[in-house]
Write a protein that holds these residues in place. Structure first.
Motif, mmCIF file in Angstrom:
data_model
loop_
_atom_site.group_PDB
_atom_site.id
_atom_site.type_symbol
_atom_site.label_atom_id
_atom_site.label_comp_id
_atom_site.label_asym_id
_atom_site.label_seq_id
_atom_site.Cartn_x
_atom_site.Cartn_y
_atom_site.Cartn_z
ATOM 1 N N LYS A 78 0.821 -1.216 0.000
ATOM 2 C CA LYS A 78 0.000 0.000 0.000
ATOM 3 C C LYS A 78 0.852 1.261 0.000
ATOM 4 O O LYS A 78 0.381 2.344 -0.304
ATOM 5 C CB LYS A 78 -0.954 0.009 1.204
ATOM 6 N N ASP A 79 2.099 1.128 0.382
ATOM 7 C CA ASP A 79 3.009 2.279 0.372
ATOM 8 C C ASP A 79 4.444 1.770 0.424
ATOM 9 O O ASP A 79 4.692 0.569 0.428
ATOM 10 C CB ASP A 79 2.714 3.246 1.534
ATOM 11 N N VAL A 80 5.361 2.730 0.500
ATOM 12 C CA VAL A 80 6.788 2.436 0.394
ATOM 13 C C VAL A 80 7.311 1.602 1.582
ATOM 14 O O VAL A 80 8.384 1.011 1.506
ATOM 15 C CB VAL A 80 7.558 3.772 0.216
ATOM 16 N N LYS A 81 6.518 1.510 2.638
ATOM 17 C CA LYS A 81 6.958 0.705 3.801
ATOM 18 C C LYS A 81 7.047 -0.771 3.421
ATOM 19 O O LYS A 81 7.778 -1.541 4.031
ATOM 20 C CB LYS A 81 5.996 0.882 4.976
ATOM 21 N N GLY A 82 6.265 -1.153 2.418
ATOM 22 C CA GLY A 82 6.421 -2.500 1.887
ATOM 23 C C GLY A 82 5.720 -3.580 2.677
ATOM 24 O O GLY A 82 6.024 -4.756 2.505
ATOM 25 N N LYS A 83 4.747 -3.192 3.529
ATOM 26 C CA LYS A 83 3.976 -4.244 4.209
ATOM 27 C C LYS A 83 2.904 -4.737 3.236
ATOM 28 O O LYS A 83 2.182 -3.959 2.639
ATOM 29 C CB LYS A 83 3.334 -3.690 5.491
ATOM 30 N N HIS A 101 13.249 -11.249 -5.336
ATOM 31 C CA HIS A 101 13.774 -10.081 -4.623
ATOM 32 C C HIS A 101 13.333 -8.778 -5.297
ATOM 33 O O HIS A 101 13.171 -7.744 -4.648
ATOM 34 C CB HIS A 101 15.306 -10.165 -4.523
ATOM 35 N N SER A 102 13.092 -8.847 -6.595
ATOM 36 C CA SER A 102 12.620 -7.653 -7.322
ATOM 37 C C SER A 102 11.284 -7.158 -6.783
ATOM 38 O O SER A 102 11.003 -5.953 -6.822
ATOM 39 C CB SER A 102 12.448 -7.971 -8.807
ATOM 40 N N ASP A 103 10.440 -8.079 -6.315
ATOM 41 C CA ASP A 103 9.142 -7.668 -5.756
ATOM 42 C C ASP A 103 9.375 -6.714 -4.582
ATOM 43 O O ASP A 103 8.706 -5.689 -4.439
ATOM 44 C CB ASP A 103 8.362 -8.892 -5.240
ATOM 45 N N ILE A 104 10.330 -7.086 -3.758
ATOM 46 C CA ILE A 104 10.628 -6.308 -2.548
ATOM 47 C C ILE A 104 11.228 -4.953 -2.928
ATOM 48 O O ILE A 104 10.789 -3.903 -2.446
ATOM 49 C CB ILE A 104 11.602 -7.108 -1.645
ATOM 50 N N HIS A 105 12.223 -4.998 -3.821
ATOM 51 C CA HIS A 105 12.851 -3.744 -4.275
ATOM 52 C C HIS A 105 11.802 -2.794 -4.865
ATOM 53 O O HIS A 105 11.803 -1.605 -4.596
ATOM 54 C CB HIS A 105 13.893 -4.039 -5.368
ATOM 55 N N THR A 106 10.917 -3.340 -5.691
ATOM 56 C CA THR A 106 9.943 -2.478 -6.374
ATOM 57 C C THR A 106 8.981 -1.845 -5.376
ATOM 58 O O THR A 106 8.802 -0.619 -5.357
ATOM 59 C CB THR A 106 9.141 -3.295 -7.416
ATOM 60 N N ILE A 107 8.343 -2.695 -4.559
ATOM 61 C CA ILE A 107 7.325 -2.171 -3.639
ATOM 62 C C ILE A 107 7.946 -1.172 -2.657
ATOM 63 O O ILE A 107 7.320 -0.175 -2.288
ATOM 64 C CB ILE A 107 6.621 -3.331 -2.882
ATOM 65 N N LYS A 108 9.187 -1.407 -2.259
ATOM 66 C CA LYS A 108 9.831 -0.480 -1.314
ATOM 67 C C LYS A 108 10.416 0.760 -2.003
ATOM 68 O O LYS A 108 11.089 1.564 -1.364
ATOM 69 C CB LYS A 108 10.920 -1.221 -0.533
ATOM 70 N N GLY A 109 10.186 0.874 -3.309
ATOM 71 C CA GLY A 109 10.618 2.081 -4.025
ATOM 72 C C GLY A 109 12.118 2.148 -4.268
ATOM 73 O O GLY A 109 12.645 3.214 -4.602
ATOM 74 N N HIS A 110 12.814 1.010 -4.147
ATOM 75 C CA HIS A 110 14.271 1.023 -4.334
ATOM 76 C C HIS A 110 14.685 1.314 -5.775
ATOM 77 O O HIS A 110 15.819 1.674 -6.037
ATOM 78 C CB HIS A 110 14.869 -0.342 -3.932
ATOM 79 N N TRP A 111 13.768 1.082 -6.700
ATOM 80 C CA TRP A 111 14.097 1.288 -8.117
ATOM 81 C C TRP A 111 13.326 2.469 -8.690
ATOM 82 O O TRP A 111 13.222 2.603 -9.904
ATOM 83 C CB TRP A 111 13.775 0.027 -8.929
ATOM 84 N N GLY A 112 12.729 3.277 -7.830
ATOM 85 C CA GLY A 112 11.989 4.437 -8.320
ATOM 86 C C GLY A 112 10.609 4.483 -7.688
ATOM 87 O O GLY A 112 10.143 3.516 -7.078
ATOM 88 N N GLU A 113 9.972 5.639 -7.863
ATOM 89 C CA GLU A 113 8.669 5.896 -7.244
ATOM 90 C C GLU A 113 7.599 4.940 -7.790
ATOM 91 O O GLU A 113 7.618 4.618 -8.985
ATOM 92 C CB GLU A 113 8.274 7.335 -7.570
ATOM 93 N N GLN A 114 6.690 4.527 -6.940
ATOM 94 C CA GLN A 114 5.673 3.544 -7.327
ATOM 95 C C GLN A 114 4.259 4.062 -7.133
ATOM 96 O O GLN A 114 4.030 4.971 -6.356
ATOM 97 C CB GLN A 114 5.844 2.268 -6.486
#
Ligand SMILES: [Zn+2]
Ligand SMILES: [Zn+2]
Length: 392
Positions: A52-57, A84-97
């Protein structure tokens, strides 16, 4: 861009209206046909887990997918791998989501409806979806089966990519009970491989298979694999099956026995750059699956002069540091590699099914996703978590 979106949305609405008219005219022949018709006229209801947000829960979420278009298939998802890409993406590690966003691009299931122009699938077929769900299909890359290198629109990622036809405005991935996808981007899963084993091959499998095949190695060549997690353990198995002598580099001593079991000739537990010195200039090819920035130079030095080093793990913001003093002296060719095209993804699935190359997986329930994510980050996964989609 927004004009284009509006146009395709208008087209989508028109198509949906036409499909709806078809439903009213044609009497249902049987339950399957009825399901097919309703899938083609109405948005598909889905339930899954979304960030739901960058916190990644990750939390349960009900949403809709587009109705099944003429060239689409509806897949009832049975298993979905955690990358691992799922985690990187949802947490905004690769850009805004955009959120809510359902990740997951290792999707395996059963076709439950097909659009009227679909030729590759019929209801009941096993099918999978990997890291992309569309591309322009007109450029040279797309025409040559390298859709992931689409030169015009770029590939449309399986989750988080803007998509006019999606009721949520972005593509939504595989941590859910179903998916609608253009048939071209669905992979046929042969029935001689269980769906839970096929799922991880759709990202972890193709991402390692493609560069390994491009390395053109010969039987007995020495191939290094760095990072023996979800991707790395499949890389070891694939390279071994193709006749390579595999050197597996890991920072986890507890993985040694497993990795020998995957067929590696040598397992090197790396605590510091010193541990890599004996391998300097020894390897014909090296693939790194490490998804974070790390001290690469001593690893790159392990490759022979003019050999290749391919980085497939994608760190935060894609940033890696390479020391060019090393590069001029070792004269190694460095490159990155992104998944593979649809034909090659089909190839790796068929190859693994025929040769009984299965990822080592742990099947989990949807309610265990957050815990599994933590374990992936802490290198505690052994070696791929796969979600049982009946638990969404
Ligand atoms: Zn992935
Ligand atoms: Zn293209």
């Amino acid at each position: 861009m927004s004009e284009q979106n509006n146009n395709s949305r208008r087209r989508f609405i028109q198509q949906t209206a036409i499909a709806g008219a078809g439903l009213a005219l044609a009497g249902p022949l049987n339950l399957l046909a009825q399901n097919n018709k309703s899938a083609m006229s109405k948005n598909i209801k889905s339930k899954g887990y979304a960030g739901k947000d960058v916190k990644g829960k990750m939390l349960p979420w009900n949403f809709e997918r587009r109705a099944v278009g003429d060239h689409d298939v509806l897949i009832e998802i049975k298993y979905s791998g955690i990358c691992h890409s799922d985690i990187h993406t949802i947490k905004g590690h690769w850009g805004e989501q955009k959120y809510p966003q359902v990740p997951g691009h290792e999707i395996a299931g059963i076709v439950t409806a097909v659009g009227k122009e679909v030729t590759k699938f019929k209801v009941g077929d096993h099918a999978g979806v990997g890291c992309m769900v569309n591309s322009c299909m007109k450029c040279d890359s797309c025409k040559s089966g390298e859709e992931h290198h689409c030169e015009t629109t770029g590939m449309v990622g399986t989750y988080g990519a803007p998509e006019a036809t999606s009721p949520t405005g972005i593509t939504q991935g595989g941590y859910s009970n179903n998916i609608v996808v253009t048939e071209h981007f669905a992979i046929k899963i042969p029935k001689n491989i269980e769906l839970k084993y096929a799922a991880p091959l759709l990202c972890a499998g193709i991402t390692t298979y493609s560069p390994l095949m491009k390395a053109n190695f010969k039987k007995g060549d020495k191939i290094g694999v760095i990072g023996i997690g979800g991707l790395g353990h499949i890389a070891v198995k694939l390279a071994v099956s193709k006749g390579a002598e595999v050197y597996a580099f890991t920072s986890s001593p507890s993985k040694q026995n497993d990795i020998r079991g995957f067929g590696a000739a040598q397992v090197i537990v790396v605590k510091s750059a010193e541990d890599l010195k004996p391998y300097k200039g020894k390897l014909d090819f090296m693939i790194s699956t490490v998804p974070y920035a790390y001290d690469m130079s001593p690893y790159i030095d392990c490759v022979k002069k003019y050999g290749y080093f391919t980085q497939v793990g994608q760190p935060i913001n894609g940033e890696l540091t390479i020391n060019n003093f090393n590069m001029i002296f070792n004269r190694v060719n460095f490159n990155g590699s992104l998944i593979g095209g649809i034909p090659e993804t089909q190839e790796v699935i068929n190859y693994c099914a025929d040769n009984k190359i299965y990822p080592q997986i742990e099947v989990i329930k949807a309610s265990e996703i957050n815990e599994a994510w933590e374990k992936v980050v802490n290198k505690e996964a052994r070696y791929r978590y796969v979600i049982d989609a009946s638990t969404f």
